[in-house]
Design an enzyme around this catalytic site. Sequence first.
Site, PDB file in Angstrom:
ATOM      1  N   GLY A 281       1.927  -5.423  -2.082  1.00 37.19           N
ATOM      2  CA  GLY A 281       1.351  -4.090  -2.116  1.00 37.19           C
ATOM      3  C   GLY A 281       0.031  -4.106  -1.373  1.00 37.19           C
ATOM      4  O   GLY A 281      -0.494  -5.168  -1.005  1.00 37.19           O
ATOM      5  N   TYR A 282      -0.529  -2.906  -1.191  1.00 36.45           N
ATOM      6  CA  TYR A 282      -1.753  -2.766  -0.407  1.00 36.45           C
ATOM      7  C   TYR A 282      -2.865  -2.140  -1.235  1.00 36.45           C
ATOM      8  O   TYR A 282      -2.704  -1.058  -1.788  1.00 36.45           O
ATOM      9  CB  TYR A 282      -1.483  -1.923   0.849  1.00 36.45           C
ATOM     10  N   LEU A 283      -3.986  -2.853  -1.320  1.00 38.51           N
ATOM     11  CA  LEU A 283      -5.191  -2.297  -1.926  1.00 38.51           C
ATOM     12  C   LEU A 283      -5.850  -1.334  -0.943  1.00 38.51           C
ATOM     13  O   LEU A 283      -6.497  -0.380  -1.341  1.00 38.51           O
ATOM     14  CB  LEU A 283      -6.160  -3.414  -2.317  1.00 38.51           C
TER      15      LEU A 283
ATOM     16  N   GLU B  48      -1.913   0.712  -3.814  1.00 37.00           N
ATOM     17  CA  GLU B  48      -1.440   2.030  -3.426  1.00 37.00           C
ATOM     18  C   GLU B  48       0.062   2.127  -3.726  1.00 37.00           C
ATOM     19  O   GLU B  48       0.739   1.113  -3.862  1.00 37.00           O
ATOM     20  CB  GLU B  48      -1.682   2.239  -1.924  1.00 37.00           C
TER      21      GLU B  48
ATOM     22  N   ASN C 272       4.314  -3.428   7.718  1.00 35.21           N
ATOM     23  CA  ASN C 272       4.624  -3.307   6.295  1.00 35.21           C
ATOM     24  C   ASN C 272       3.761  -2.256   5.602  1.00 35.21           C
ATOM     25  O   ASN C 272       4.229  -1.548   4.720  1.00 35.21           O
ATOM     26  CB  ASN C 272       4.493  -4.666   5.598  1.00 35.21           C
TER      27      ASN C 272
END
Length: 158
Positions: free
Chosen positions: A28-30, A82, A144
């Site tokens: 996942g992406y912060l 996110e 990604n």
Amino acid sequence: MIEIERKFLVTSDAFKAEAFAQNRIKQGYLSSVPERTVRVRIKGSKGFLTIKGISNESGMSRFEWEKEIPAADAEKLLLLCETGVIDKTRFEVKSGSHIIEIDEFYGENEGLIMAEIELKSETESFKKPIWLDKEVTSDKRYYNAYLSKNPFKSWLHP
């Protein structure tokens, strides 16, 4: 700490017979802004925190910093990410003196199979397996971070 890589679509699952390793990956992406993506990843039983800068004009090179972190910490950080966690299996295939990493995506990105190869320079040549297809290195839709917000299944014309 400059990563140089090229990305390709994959035409078949023939690579699976050539793979010497495979790991399930959840990430996942912060932060998913192109200038500084901050990624949390669990690969197999290990956790990682990765920061990437914006790509150069060709899309091949960008700053990358990665640190292994405890998997339990990565699990907790994934809860802060996110919307749009990426789920995939990464297969590793030897091709000449290089390793090609092939990602088979699941969930909202199911149907997408993409390969990446890291190089020492943007002009370095490599042995291209027959199952590598169209190059998508400079197409930001295949990042990604983009796929986490705009899943492959939602594309009208991939």
